[in-house]
Design an enzyme around this catalytic site. Structure first.
Site, PDB file in Angstrom:
ATOM      1  N   PRO A 222      -0.432   4.959  -0.595  1.00 52.65           N
ATOM      2  CA  PRO A 222      -1.148   5.338   0.624  1.00 52.65           C
ATOM      3  C   PRO A 222      -0.958   4.210   1.646  1.00 52.65           C
ATOM      4  CG  PRO A 222      -2.671   4.590  -1.067  1.00 52.65           C
ATOM      5  CD  PRO A 222      -1.307   4.438  -1.646  1.00 52.65           C
ATOM      6  N   ASP A 398      -0.468  -1.448   1.789  1.00 56.16           N
ATOM      7  CA  ASP A 398      -0.880  -0.503   0.755  1.00 56.16           C
ATOM      8  C   ASP A 398      -2.413  -0.458   0.778  1.00 56.16           C
ATOM      9  OD1 ASP A 398      -1.581   0.769  -1.596  1.00 56.16           O
ATOM     10  OD2 ASP A 398      -0.016  -0.199  -2.805  1.00 56.16           O
ATOM     11  N   HIS A 399      -2.953   0.668   1.165  1.00 58.88           N
ATOM     12  CA  HIS A 399      -4.395   0.765   1.385  1.00 58.88           C
ATOM     13  C   HIS A 399      -5.206   0.673   0.078  1.00 58.88           C
ATOM     14  CE1 HIS A 399      -7.691   1.092   3.964  1.00 58.88           C
ATOM     15  NE2 HIS A 399      -7.370   2.151   4.667  1.00 58.88           N
ATOM     16  N   ARG A 400      -4.510   0.768  -1.058  1.00 60.69           N
ATOM     17  CA  ARG A 400      -5.232   0.598  -2.330  1.00 60.69           C
ATOM     18  C   ARG A 400      -5.598  -0.865  -2.532  1.00 60.69           C
ATOM     19  NH1 ARG A 400      -0.856   2.735  -6.357  1.00 60.69           N
ATOM     20  NH2 ARG A 400       0.290   1.308  -5.022  1.00 60.69           N
TER      21      ARG A 400
END
Ligand code: CAO
Length: 426
Positions: A222, A398-400
């Protein structure tokens, strides 16, 4: 007591010549009752020929490519008298005329898909029209392969054989195509010939591998891209002064070297940017080294050589190393080790142009910094507009791992260092 039983071609419904497509037995093989021993095919139908008895194959009388007809001897089987009796009582083998026509087989029920080979399942809509015998279909299903994905086989008239299924599995595993896209419909093939002349060029190996990797990342991560601008007016004056001191044939310093240094300082401040998620997604692996990947455009496609331990190298050393590695990249001479171990990548299009773009992360890294062309702009200083050289930056993360605020703070730090590189000394 044992008896020798002959396996023969059964009633073929007035078909004079039947092709032997595949022979699945050899002398010494132990076969079970009803086990497929060969695949036969007429113009219209295909069938797996079952053994009429359980026992040990003594001799095989056919090979692929042979023509047979009703009553032709296929093989002899040494069977116990008990097995011979069972065979006699068994219902007669299906005739070829009864066998389903291969191309009109109804869609086979899909066996539960083993996880490790998920990617073998067609992400595209399948037609069920693959040209394969029932035994090959069964074999493919056991491996979780959709035969429609194999398209053409190496058998006669493109028939898919067991070896084609095996080779397909090998290729998928070698290519490392991850199943993340399973279920996503593929883009249908289009015939362009009605619209005009075309020419088909084979993609370079780099382009194919990069394409697979980018698709994998695009589907798995994401990603968010955050855009900002750094004021590099003073930096540019310093860089020009430095280059002015250099001899004519000496390597000039580009702004990219300072971007690398600013990036490392920000990574030291925000360790989450110098990290990778563990494979199970449960933990974050923080790296204590600073290797920066630089995307390099080459005639064969994009490659990313890595400047190792860039934190302990001077601006001049980084410039020399990047010049050497990008030259090697353009000549196709980079070694795999030149491209391994990166922590974070910079993709600079500044030499070409642009105002912004959304670079894709070079996973398992967690971010990438995009750079486009610096431009003089009127900037309000509180009293008046002043001309400042502004460098557009695009940070994809990376939004994680990185949340929005952290991304913005990281970018603010990069800008802060670029606006006054004396801060790198602090
Ligand atoms: N703004 C204005 N000018 C810039 C600039 C920027 N952001 N970046 C570079 N320039 C200038 C340089 O100063 C240089 O000017 P001079 O010719 O006057 O010295 C000129 O543009 C060419 O620079 P360069 O591109 O050769 O050098 P670099 O160090 O900036 O970049 C490299 C090196 C290897 C990154 C680059 O050559 C390259 O291959 N870029 C393409 C990367 C790419 O394809 N990325 C897309 C990947 S998709 O994610």
């Amino acid at each position: 007591m044992t008896v020798l039983i002959e396996i023969k071609v059964p009633d073929v419904g007035n078909v004079a010549e039947i092709d032997v497509v595949e022979v699945l037995i050899q002398p010494g093989d132990v076969v079970a009752l009803e086990q497929t021993v060969a695949t036969l095919e007429t113009d219209k139908a295909s069938m797996d020929l079952p053994s009429s008895v359980a026992g040990t194959i003594q001799q095989v009388y056919i090979k692929p490519g042979d023509k047979v007809s009703e009553g032709s001897l296929i093989a002899t089987v040494l069977a116990s008298t008990e097995q011979a009796v069972v065979a006699e009582q068994a219902p007669a083998a299906a005739t070829i005329a009864d066998a389903p026509i291969a191309v009109s087989l109804p869609a086979m029920p899909v066996a539960p898909e083993p996880k490790a080979v998920e990617s073998l399942q067609a992400p595209e809509v399948t037609t069920g029209k693959a040209h394969a015998s029932p035994s090959v279909r069964l074999f493919a299903r056991e491996l979780g392969v959709d035969v429609a994905k194999i398209k053409t086989g190496s058998g006669r008239k493109g028939r898919i054989l067991k070896d084609d299924v095996k080779n397909f599995v090998k290729k998928v595993l070698t290519d490392g195509v991850v199943a993340a896209g399973a279920g996503i419909p593929s883009i249908p093939a289009v015939d362009f010939t009605p619209f005009g002349e075309t020419e088909t060029l084979k993609l370079s190996k780099i382009k194919r591998l990069t394409g697979q990797n980018l698709t994998r990342v695009w589907l798995n991560l994401p990603m968010v891209t955050y855009h900002d601008e750094a004021d590099i007016t003073d930096l540019e004056a310093f860089r020009n002064a430095l280059n002015g001191e250099k001899a004519k044939d000496e390597l000039k310093i580009t702004g990219l070297m300072f971007v690398i240094k600013a990036l490392i300082a920000a990574m030291q401040q925000f360790p989450n940017f110098n990290a990778s998620l563990s494979a199970d997604g449960e933990s974050l692996i923080l790296k204590k080294y600073f290797n920066i990947g630089i995307a390099v455009d080459t005639p064969n496609g994009l490659v990313v050589p890595v400047l190792r331990n860039a934190n302990s190298k001077s601006i001049n050393e980084l410039a020399v190393e990047l010049a050497e590695k990008s030259e090697k990249a353009r000549l196709g001479k980079l070694l795999p080790s030149d491209m391994q171990g990166g922590c974070l990548t910079v993709s600079s299009l500044g030499g070409i142009g642009g105002t912004a773009f959304t670079p894709i992360i070079n996973a398992p890294e967690v971010a990438i910094l995009g750079v486009t062309r610096a431009k003089m702009q009127p900037v309000w200083n509180g009293k008046e507009f002043v001309p400042r050289l502004m460098l557009p930056l695009d940070l994809t993360y990376d939004h994680r791992v990185i949340d929005g605020a952290e991304g913005a703070r990281f970018m603010a730090a990069v800008k802060h260092y670029l606006a006054d590189i004396r801060r790198l000394l602090l």
